[in-house]
Design an enzyme around this catalytic site. Structure first.
Site, short mmCIF file in Angstrom:
data_model
loop_
_atom_site.label_atom_id
_atom_site.label_comp_id
_atom_site.label_asym_id
_atom_site.label_seq_id
_atom_site.Cartn_x
_atom_site.Cartn_y
_atom_site.Cartn_z
N LYS A 412 0.82 -1.21 0.00
CA LYS A 412 0.00 0.00 0.00
C LYS A 412 0.86 1.26 0.00
O LYS A 412 0.34 2.38 -0.18
CB LYS A 412 -0.94 -0.02 1.20
CG LYS A 412 -2.01 -1.11 1.10
CD LYS A 412 -2.87 -1.19 2.34
CE LYS A 412 -3.95 -2.25 2.17
NZ LYS A 412 -3.41 -3.61 1.96
N ASN A 449 -1.11 -8.42 1.43
CA ASN A 449 -1.90 -8.85 2.58
C ASN A 449 -1.46 -10.23 3.05
O ASN A 449 -1.05 -11.08 2.25
CB ASN A 449 -3.37 -8.91 2.18
CG ASN A 449 -3.91 -7.54 1.83
OD1 ASN A 449 -4.36 -6.79 2.68
ND2 ASN A 449 -3.88 -7.21 0.55
#
Length: 630
Positions: A412, A449
């Site tokens: 991110k 993730n």
């Protein structure tokens, strides 16, 4: 001396006396057979007395020297039988030589020298074989109580598992399937290998199978998905053995069987590691893990503890998380010098006390606020924690001569569309450029993730499924990269061994996964049908959320390393004095909670950061109250 040790010693003496009794029995039987199982002449009696008197001490000593009593009959193997035969064959010439010196072998039947070793070897081997077969339930007629079980995988794991299942009344193993044609139509512990996985549906029908066990710890996600999809269409339960990584050092048995998880379907790729290199920089070193009670931090602690550090310092601001990992490590690694420190990385005095007190040599910085919507609503706290908390740890690492500092970052941080990603990108830039000015090696690891981490979709979906639905997905086309926590942490440790300072290592996360597909898989694993039993509802993208994540900025360019799962992003240098000046302004904005200014200065440091600006005329302080604590 405890009871178990006494029992082992007793069993060894019982086995020894059993073997000793077979010596005179073999002598007498050999002579008796010579005389057609009839009357033994009186002139043979002296030979029997003398021969037995010689053979017992000689043969008994050889039995003991050959290690016949080190093992247990329960686990008698071919090697044990070979040792018996060797000891008998060695004893025969020694006994014969001694008897020749005493009696010149007069009157001794020639057939004795063939019959005696055969009878003695048989007397020692057959009881062991029979006992092993009995304990393995090979004489046991299975009852109908146990689940009719089919094992997929006839390798070493399947063999060990089948042996254990045969001992348990709740299982009735009936068949193997394996893709290796060499194993077809052979038997393992009396259980036939019927063919490859394509025969699964046929064998379930023919043998009325109730349980399918996937016993291939080395299998990747493609293999697991193949069999899970087949089982979902059959009237069977299915279980799996954990992956090779999870099974390290553990015995394979029925107790290890568990339900298939989403981690099995999306992870389980075999990752090779340079264990010598990892051990080389962790063993006998003082290691500090910040955020050590979190999802990534706690797994870092587990894997680091296995490397036998001189001391492991676990630093976390959550009292419960710190207690939980401290308790677990104390139970699992009782000899580990472990220090649990409760504190906040923004508290410089507390952090510096840790450095003065324990002198860490290696740091893994996993402490961060990572929940995108939460940090978006609390941007000032995200900046103070993720940026200035990192800077505090990094500067102290430099001041106190830490060897290496590994920053745990996120995908991110690439072209961030939210405050969390932007703060992690600033932390990356600081560590990259600070490394050029420090003797400490600053190494960054960036990945997507992790399955099952706190705040991720997996535990959220699980709760929603348990509640009967619906399962909420923000967008039908949203994708994310996924890796299991143990896999990602092992690569973080590997990157720490490879880095020389200033690098950003990007973990190869494989192909991105549609979150919609992930939700469907989890619903099926729970025994439901997606959109029939459990509905999937689309709620719309949240503030700061992107449809897809990226693993690098266009200017970074990925380069391969000598590890297939680790790639290297090109370093982006910035003017150091300019960066420090911008950080000072950003700190003031965070302290005053001037959110508009804060985002502007985040974008000044990270030009690729995009965010929705507040409409003209809205007071900055008003925005701060809405978006942060006020």
């Amino acid at each position: 001396m405890n009871t178990q040790i006494k029992l082992i010693l007793l069993n060894r003496w019982v086995a020894f006396f059993h073997d000793i009794l077979w010596i005179p029995a073999s002598f007498i039987l050999a002579v008796w057979i010579r005389f057609n199982l009839g009357y033994i002449p009186a002139d043979q009696i002296p030979f029997l007395y003398k021969g037995i008197a010689i053979a017992i001490p000689v043969q008994g000593a050889i039995f003991w020297l050959f290690g016949l009593y080190r093992g247990m009959w329960r686990f008698a193997s071919v090697q044990d039988l070979v040792r018996i035969i060797k000891s008998v064959l060695l004893g025969l010439p020694i006994i014969t030589t001694i008897m020749a010196m005493m009696t010149r072998l007069e009157g001794i039947p020639r057939s004795f020298f063939l019959l005696y070793p055969l009878l003695l070897a048989a007397g020692l081997c057959l009881p062991r074989i029979m006992y092993r077969l009995f304990k393995d339930h090979r004489f046991h007629i299975p009852s109908n109580a146990g689940k009719r079980t089919l094992i997929i995988g006839a390798g070493s794991a399947g063999e060990m598992l089948s042996r254990d299942l045969l001992h348990r009344d709740e299982y009735q193993p009936l068949a193997f399937l394996d893709d290796d044609p060499v194993k077809w139509n052979k038997e393992i512990h009396g259980i036939r290998v019927f063919g490859d996985g394509n025969r699964l549906e046929e064998m379930v029908d023919v043998l009325s199978i109730e349980l399918v066990v996937i016993a291939i710890p080395s299998a990747g996600k493609a293999v697991i998905n193949r069999y899970v999809n087949k089982c979902n269409n059959l009237p069977v339960q299915y279980k799996i053995l954990p992956s090779l990584f999870e099974m390290q050092g553990k015995v394979i048995d029925a107790d290890k069987l568990r339900a298939v998880t989403v981690e099995d379907l999306l992870g389980r790729e075999v990752i090779s590691l340079d264990t010598d290199a990892i051990t080389g920089y962790l063993r006998n070193r003082v290691v500090l893990v910040t955020g050590g009670g979190g999802s990534i931090g706690s797994e870092l602690c587990r894997q680091i503890a296995a490397q036998e550090p001189a001391r492991l310092i676990v630093f976390d601001h959550s009292e419960y998380n710190l207690y939980a990992i401290d308790h677990e490590l104390t139970e699992t690694f009782s000899e580990l010098p472990l220090i649990g420190v409760l504190g906040d990385i923004r508290n410089k005095e507390r952090v510096e006390w840790v450095f003065r007190k324990f002198s860490p040599e290696v740091i893994f910085h996993a402490a961060a606020y990572k929940h995108v919507p939460m940090v978006e609503r609390n941007p000032a706290e995200g900046v103070r924690n993720n940026i200035f908390g990192t800077i505090t740890i990094a500067q102290l690492a430099d001041r106190y001569g830490v060897d290496r500092f590994v920053l745990v970052s996120t995908d991110k941080a690439v072209n961030p569309a939210n405050v969390m990603g932007a703060t992690k990108r600033v932390a990356e830039l600081f560590c990259q450029n600070f490394s050029k000015r420090s003797a400490t090696k600053f190494i960054t690891t960036r990945f997507g993730n992790v399955l099952g981490s706190a705040g991720s979709v997996v535990p959220l979906f699980q709760k929603q499924i348990e509640a009967g639905g619906p399962v909420t997905v923000t967008h039908p086309e949203i994708t994310r990269y996924f890796m299991t926590i143990p896999e990602s942490v092992s690569l973080i440790l590997q990157a720490g061994a490879m880095g020389g300072g200033g690098e950003i290592f990007v973990l190869d996360m494989g192909e991105p996964i549609l979150i919609r597909k992930l939700a469907e898989q989890m619903i099926r694993l729970s025994g439901f049908i997606p959109d029939e039993d459990i509905k999937i509802v689309y709620t719309g993208l949240r503030p700061g959320e992107k449809l897809f994540e990226e693993i690098l900025h266009e200017s970074e360019g990925l380069q391969p390393t000598n590890h297939a799962k680790l790639l290297l992003a090109r370093s982006r240098a910035v003017d150091w004095d300019w960066l420090l000046g911008e950080l000072d302004v950003l700190r003031e904005a965070a302290v005053s909670r001037a959110v508009g200014h804060l985002k502007e200065h985040l974008k000044a440091i990270v030009p690729e950061y995009t965010y929705e600006r507040m409409p003209a005329g809205i007071d900055v302080k008003t925005e701060a109250v809405i978006a942060d604590e006020g």
